[in-house]
Motif scaffolding. Structure first.
Motif, short mmCIF file in Angstrom:
data_model
loop_
_atom_site.label_atom_id
_atom_site.label_comp_id
_atom_site.label_asym_id
_atom_site.label_seq_id
_atom_site.Cartn_x
_atom_site.Cartn_y
_atom_site.Cartn_z
N TRP A 68 0.84 -1.21 0.00
CA TRP A 68 0.00 0.00 0.00
C TRP A 68 0.87 1.26 0.00
N LEU A 69 1.92 1.24 0.84
CA LEU A 69 2.79 2.41 0.96
C LEU A 69 3.57 2.65 -0.34
N ASP A 70 4.11 1.58 -0.92
CA ASP A 70 4.86 1.71 -2.19
C ASP A 70 3.94 2.26 -3.28
N ASP A 71 2.72 1.75 -3.30
CA ASP A 71 1.74 2.18 -4.29
C ASP A 71 1.38 3.67 -4.10
N THR A 72 1.22 4.04 -2.83
CA THR A 72 0.88 5.44 -2.49
C THR A 72 2.00 6.37 -2.94
N ILE A 73 3.24 6.00 -2.67
CA ILE A 73 4.38 6.84 -3.05
C ILE A 73 4.47 6.96 -4.59
N ARG A 74 4.21 5.84 -5.25
CA ARG A 74 4.21 5.85 -6.74
C ARG A 74 3.15 6.82 -7.26
N LYS A 75 1.96 6.78 -6.64
CA LYS A 75 0.87 7.67 -7.09
C LYS A 75 1.17 9.13 -6.75
N ASP A 80 -1.13 11.89 -8.48
CA ASP A 80 -2.49 11.34 -8.40
C ASP A 80 -2.94 11.14 -6.96
N THR A 81 -2.07 11.38 -6.00
CA THR A 81 -2.42 11.21 -4.58
C THR A 81 -1.62 12.20 -3.74
N VAL A 82 -2.27 12.69 -2.68
CA VAL A 82 -1.52 13.37 -1.62
C VAL A 82 -1.77 12.58 -0.35
N GLN A 83 -0.70 12.12 0.26
CA GLN A 83 -0.80 11.39 1.53
C GLN A 83 0.05 12.12 2.54
N LEU A 84 -0.55 12.49 3.67
CA LEU A 84 0.23 13.12 4.74
C LEU A 84 0.14 12.29 6.01
N PHE A 85 1.24 12.26 6.75
CA PHE A 85 1.25 11.64 8.07
C PHE A 85 1.46 12.73 9.11
N ALA A 86 0.77 12.58 10.25
CA ALA A 86 1.04 13.42 11.42
C ALA A 86 1.91 12.59 12.34
N GLU A 87 3.04 13.15 12.76
CA GLU A 87 4.00 12.38 13.55
C GLU A 87 4.28 13.08 14.87
N HIS A 88 4.39 12.28 15.93
CA HIS A 88 4.82 12.81 17.22
C HIS A 88 5.77 11.81 17.87
N ALA A 89 6.89 12.30 18.36
CA ALA A 89 7.90 11.48 19.03
C ALA A 89 8.25 10.23 18.21
N GLY A 90 8.38 10.42 16.90
CA GLY A 90 8.77 9.32 16.03
C GLY A 90 7.67 8.32 15.69
N LYS A 91 6.44 8.60 16.17
CA LYS A 91 5.31 7.69 15.90
C LYS A 91 4.32 8.37 14.96
N ILE A 92 3.74 7.59 14.05
CA ILE A 92 2.65 8.15 13.24
C ILE A 92 1.39 8.14 14.10
N VAL A 93 0.76 9.29 14.22
CA VAL A 93 -0.43 9.40 15.08
C VAL A 93 -1.66 9.81 14.28
N GLY A 94 -1.46 10.14 13.00
CA GLY A 94 -2.60 10.51 12.16
C GLY A 94 -2.20 10.42 10.70
N MET A 140 -2.96 19.03 -8.18
CA MET A 140 -3.56 17.86 -8.84
C MET A 140 -4.62 18.26 -9.86
N GLY A 141 -5.02 19.52 -9.83
CA GLY A 141 -6.02 20.01 -10.78
C GLY A 141 -7.41 19.45 -10.53
N LEU A 142 -7.72 19.10 -9.30
CA LEU A 142 -9.03 18.52 -8.98
C LEU A 142 -10.10 19.62 -8.95
N LYS A 143 -11.34 19.21 -9.24
CA LYS A 143 -12.45 20.17 -9.19
C LYS A 143 -13.31 19.93 -7.96
N MET A 144 -13.21 18.72 -7.40
CA MET A 144 -14.12 18.38 -6.30
C MET A 144 -13.50 17.33 -5.38
N LEU A 145 -13.82 17.45 -4.09
CA LEU A 145 -13.46 16.39 -3.15
C LEU A 145 -14.73 15.66 -2.76
#
Ligand SMILES: CC(C)(COP(=O)(O)OP(=O)(O)OC[C@H]1O[C@@H](n2cnc3c(N)ncnc32)[C@H](O)[C@@H]1OP(=O)(O)O)[C@@H](O)C(=O)NCCC(=O)NCCS
Length: 193
Positions: A68-75, A80-94, A140-145
């Protein structure tokens, strides 16, 4: 494409502070990197256990998470994708994402998704992640979410209304829950140019 946001693995987008248990807590919003897969795997499986409001119920195997992660980075590299992580103290929390639809007639639409670990909810991270992900998706040129949310998930609905999503309708009993069924509400937001 104009204003395309350049993807770089692990790039920090924003750092902000939230007040958590009386302490000023720094939160980093950043892009994913391939080496994140164990962190993401832990994060997502914890989230699946904690909340009834995700479509996934059973744990994700690590191999699947890595794919999933490799695919996300490729996109992300293909814009074609924006993926963000929220990190605290080295852990992904969001985590939150906007993913372009694949179908030819729907490529102007981005599907939005978000999840925060329970111990980090209610302190403003969801709001920051949402606004930042939308702003990162500008190129990304999107018109709608679009998104869907279970009817019992009042907190998420509040967040979506607050960020200008409009409810288009609902499908009764669309999701199976522990107690029975929940309806699914479909929401959209037309993006400004
Ligand atoms: C929904 C979710 C992303 C919200 O994130 P969060 O970090 O808690 O949200 P924030 O603290 O930034 O709050 C944003 C808004 O959400 C709403 N909200 C947050 N906590 C709330 C609560 N306890 N009760 C009611 N509304 C609440 C409010 O509208 C709030 O805005 P306000 O602070 O101006 O009133 C988070 O609760 C979550 O990940 N839940 C589990 C997974 C999930 O439901 N994902 C969405 C699937 S559709």
């Amino acid at each position: 494409m104009k204003n395309k946001v350049k993807f770089r693995e692990g790039k920090i987008i924003e750092v902000f502070f939230v007040e958590k248990e009386g302490k000023k807590t720094p939160i980093i919003l950043r892009y994913p990197k391939k080496t994140d897969f164990k962190k993401v795997w832990k994060f997502f499986n914890k989230a699946i256990k904690e909340t009834e409001f995700l479509a996934r119920v059973t744990p994700v195997p690590m191999k699947e998470e890595k794919k999933w992660l490799d695919d996300t980075i490729r996109k992300m590299k293909k814009n074609d994708t924006v993926q963000l992580f929220a990190e605290h103290a080295g852990k992904i929390v969001g985590a939150s994402s906007i993913r372009r639809r694949d179908n030819q007639r729907h490529k102007h639409i981005g599907d939005f998704g978000i999840v925060i670990l329970q111990e980090y909810t209610g302190v403003g991270i969801g709001n920051m992640l949402m606004l930042s992900t939308e702003s990162q998706s500008k190129g990304m040129g999107l018109k709608m979410l679009q998104l869907s949310v279970y009817e019992e998930n009042k907190i998420a609905q509040n967040l979506y209304r607050k960020t200008d999503f409009i409810a288009a309708g609902k499908i009764p009993k669309a999701a199976k829950t522990r107690k029975g069924y929940d309806s699914e509400i479909f929401m959209y937001k037309v993006l400004k140019k």
